[in-house]
Scaffold this motif. Structure first.
Motif, PDB file in Angstrom:
ATOM      1  N   SER A  51      24.403   1.317  -0.489  1.00  0.00           N
ATOM      2  CA  SER A  51      25.207   2.445  -0.143  1.00  0.00           C
ATOM      3  C   SER A  51      26.464   1.867   0.264  1.00  0.00           C
ATOM      4  N   GLY A 107      23.698  11.192   2.362  1.00  0.00           N
ATOM      5  CA  GLY A 107      23.814  10.037   1.679  1.00  0.00           C
ATOM      6  C   GLY A 107      22.533   9.394   1.057  1.00  0.00           C
ATOM      7  N   TYR A 154      18.586   0.005   0.563  1.00  0.00           N
ATOM      8  CA  TYR A 154      19.344   1.365   0.294  1.00  0.00           C
ATOM      9  C   TYR A 154      20.458   1.372   1.019  1.00  0.00           C
ATOM     10  N   VAL A 206      21.582   9.114  -2.899  1.00  0.00           N
ATOM     11  CA  VAL A 206      21.090   7.617  -3.465  1.00  0.00           C
ATOM     12  C   VAL A 206      19.695   7.846  -4.181  1.00  0.00           C
ATOM     13  N   TYR A 261      27.430   6.918  -3.410  1.00  0.00           N
ATOM     14  CA  TYR A 261      25.933   7.018  -3.211  1.00  0.00           C
ATOM     15  C   TYR A 261      25.209   7.287  -4.427  1.00  0.00           C
ATOM     16  N   SER A 283      32.694   9.983  -1.504  1.00  0.00           N
ATOM     17  CA  SER A 283      31.432   9.179  -1.023  1.00  0.00           C
ATOM     18  C   SER A 283      30.343   9.395  -2.110  1.00  0.00           C
ATOM     19  N   VAL A 300      29.789   2.800  -1.907  1.00  0.00           N
ATOM     20  CA  VAL A 300      30.673   3.941  -1.352  1.00  0.00           C
ATOM     21  C   VAL A 300      31.942   3.287  -1.008  1.00  0.00           C
ATOM     22  N   ALA A 313      24.878   4.064  -6.175  1.00  0.00           N
ATOM     23  CA  ALA A 313      24.052   2.878  -5.385  1.00  0.00           C
ATOM     24  C   ALA A 313      22.595   3.272  -5.727  1.00  0.00           C
TER      25      ALA A 313
END
Length: 638
Positions: A15, A282, A11, A286, A33, A29, A19, A36
């Motif tokens: 990320s 965040g 993760y 994700v 996320y 951002s 990002v 990701a």
């Protein structure tokens, strides 16, 4: 532990990369996320053991975000913006919910889904919009303030949305358990109601009377790490309590934040919780991206594009007339309409809640995530369209009357914020009547009530400067706080009148050099004078004689201005200042020169200082060239 640690590593790695790329592309951002999550889930299938724990942990990010929003609620600010907040913001949210809900009915969606889509569509991306408005330097303009008021109302509107949506659950079991296990399910109705109100009372009373003494004791003992732990404890405890009585943890966290908004520990709480909120929030985005089914996008791409375009059109069709109704100018109305036309981060929260209470299935939630994300991706394009529209408005006859045509004047002041107000007041008190230009219509209207010749418009426009009399003006003061725009105004004014004297407000040393190249005669660093005054007060407080303080202040100013001239040749536009070794060495050398001069160990120190006690002449100005010439005479530049 290995599976959990691998999930955490996956993760975080995805990320950071996603990002970073997303921010570089100007998409923000949130989009990074989500990307990701798409990489980890649908593409690489890396969401395995441990991802369930991470998903549960990520929900704390929403709780912390609502807690911080509650901390930001300032009753005075809300009261000051009450007109825009309730009128413009309330109308936008209500009309958008109604319009999207009716569109859902027309497409044969169940009424629960239609209302949910309406709530999601009524929200905009606070993070993306505020960041873009600030980068463009229009956050304090009419359109920027109206947009901020709408975004603030949208954030507040999320609270009743989170509280009311579970009431629309397709079955009572889901509604009761939407926020975790409900300890009140076996209680009689009257007792459950009293317990619920009691839990809310515990949050209010505990936040006001119990948490403050504890935080005060921790702060008194200087236990910074324990203070951070206690701040997290407060948020998690509120979430657990609200879940236990069947209420939204986010709603309870918001309420707790409002209770502590006037606490003396408000800023400490914000700084301690912010890093955890950013990371966990965040993580939440994700997990949203990881749930996207790419096959849904493959089979429904046309519907996703159509839904995104429809949402943008609906919001523009609602926001533009509302902004015009509230007497915003056309350019400001378009800024509000196009800037807030996308859906926002809270839409993902509502989609997640919709899945929990069985209003949406996984496929519908994936489509919703794609529509919200696509709207965020399109936001930079919407602002590009805004630039085109504003440019066409400025050249069209239809809005030529919208920007005032100022009278000609020998003195022009561009910008009337805190900096420009002082300049304007001193000029007025000395018998001069400057022509003031400002892009904030409310400021212009207020100044006219005091008899100040002020006009609405962007001083960077050559036609407005020409109308203000730049061709024959003797003096132009550029007092705006946008560094890039300041340089543009100086360049255009210098091209229009090579003889005009230009005094410009500089942000820092680097901006000073840019303004010098653009053609400014006198450059004033906005915080330099006040900082020197503060340093002088500090020296007097430490016991130094006032006469000695004044000598050292004058020496510091003279040597610093001389240093500006000496370091001009060390600027390299292709390298950042921290990467410029020659600039760093020169800056440190000037620091040593200033120290030697202030300690009286340099030759001709008294002669340098004595000039600060004489009445100033008009030709003694703080420009690098003149400072260098004076230094050559006195030897100060050696």
């Amino acid at each position: 532990m290995t599976g959990f640690a691998f999930s955490v590593f996956s993760y975080l790695a995805c990320s950071v990369l996603a990002v970073f790329v997303s921010r570089r592309l100007g998409l923000g951002s949130v989009v990074g996320y989500i990307a990701a999550g798409v990489i980890m889930g649908p593409l690489l299938h890396m969401t395995g053991t441990g991802s369930g724990y991470l998903e549960s942990l990520s929900e704390l990010g929403i709780v912390m975000m609502l807690f911080l929003i509650g901390l930001e609620i300032d009753p005075r600010m809300v009261w000051r913006l009450r007109g825009m907040l309730l009128g413009l913001g309330g109308s936008q949210v209500t009309l958008t919910i109604a319009a999207v809900t009716l569109a859902g009915f027309a497409l044969d969606f169940p009424w629960q889904q239609s209302v949910l889509f309406g709530c999601i569509g009524a929200l905009s991306s606070t993070a993306i919009v505020l960041q873009t408005l600030e980068e463009r330097g229009v956050l304090e303009s009419d359109g920027g303030r109206a947009g901020f008021a709408i975004l603030l109302f949208q954030d507040l509107a999320v609270i009743p949305m989170l509280a009311c949506l579970p009431l629309m659950a397709t079955n009572s079991h889901t509604s009761a358990g939407a926020h975790g296990s409900n300890l009140l399910s076996s209680m009689p109705g009257w007792l459950a109601t009293m317990t619920t109100f009691g839990a809310v009372g515990v949050v209010v009373v505990g936040g006001h009377y119990l948490s403050r003494p504890v935080m005060r004791a921790i702060a008194r003992d200087g236990l910074r790490d324990i203070f951070t732990a206690f701040a997290l404890l407060v948020v998690v405890a509120i979430a657990l309590l609200m879940s236990a009585v069947g209420l939204s943890p986010a709603l309870g966290a918001f309420l707790g934040g409002v209770v502590l908004a006037n606490s003396e520990f408000k800023h400490e709480l914000q700084s301690d919780i912010e890093p955890f909120k950013g990371l966990l929030l965040g993580l939440f985005f994700v997990t949203i991206g990881a749930k996207i089914d790419l096959s849904v996008l493959t089979h429904n791409w046309a519907f996703v594009l159509a839904a995104t375009a429809a949402l943008v059109l609906i919001k523009v069709a609602i926001l533009f007339p509302l902004a015009s109704l509230f007497r915003l100018r056309s350019s400001a109305s378009w800024l509000v309409a196009l800037g807030l036309a996308q859906a926002g981060e809270f839409g993902f929260v509502l989609l997640s809640l919709g899945q929990q209470i069985d209003i949406l299935d996984a496929a519908d939630a994936s489509i919703g995530v794609l529509v919200i994300t696509l709207g965020m991706v399109f936001t930079p394009g919407l602002f590009m369209i805004l630039d085109r529209i504003v440019a066409s408005l400025e050249t069209s006859r239809n809005v030529s009357t919208e920007v005032d045509k100022p009278d000609s004047g020998t003195v022009i002041v561009a910008g009337l914020g805190r900096f420009g107000q002082i300049v304007n007041r001193m000029l007025l008190a000395s018998g001069y009547k400057p022509v003031v230009l400002d892009y904030r219509a409310d400021v212009v209207d207020d100044l006219r009530k005091f008899g100040v010749r002020s006009y609405f418009g962007d001083a960077g426009r050559s036609d407005l400067l020409a109308s203000a009399g730049i061709a024959k003006a003797e003096l132009l003061v550029v007092a705006i706080d946008d560094p890039g725009r300041t340089v543009e105004i100086v360049q255009q004014a210098r091209a229009a009148n090579p003889r005009v004297v230009i005094i410009a407000r500089a942000y820092d040393r680097i901006h000073h050099y840019r303004l010098l190249s653009a053609g400014a005669n006198h450059i004033v660093r906005e915080l330099f004078g006040s900082s020197v005054e503060a340093a002088g007060l500090a020296l007097r407080t430490l016991g130094m004689h006032p006469y000695e303080v004044e000598k050292r202040k004058n020496t510091f100013v003279q040597q610093d201005l001389a240093g500006l001239s000496r370091m001009a040749s060390l600027i390299d536009d292709e390298r950042r200042v921290p990467d410029n070794d020659r600039f760093i060495a020169g800056f440190n050398d000037i620091g040593r020169v200033i120290q030697e001069a202030m300690l009286g160990r340099r030759a001709q120190y008294d002669e340098i200082v004595s000039r600060g006690w004489n009445p100033p002449r008009l030709d003694e100005s703080h420009t690098p060239d003149q400072t260098r010439q004076e230094n050559e005479k006195t030897g100060a530049g050696e």
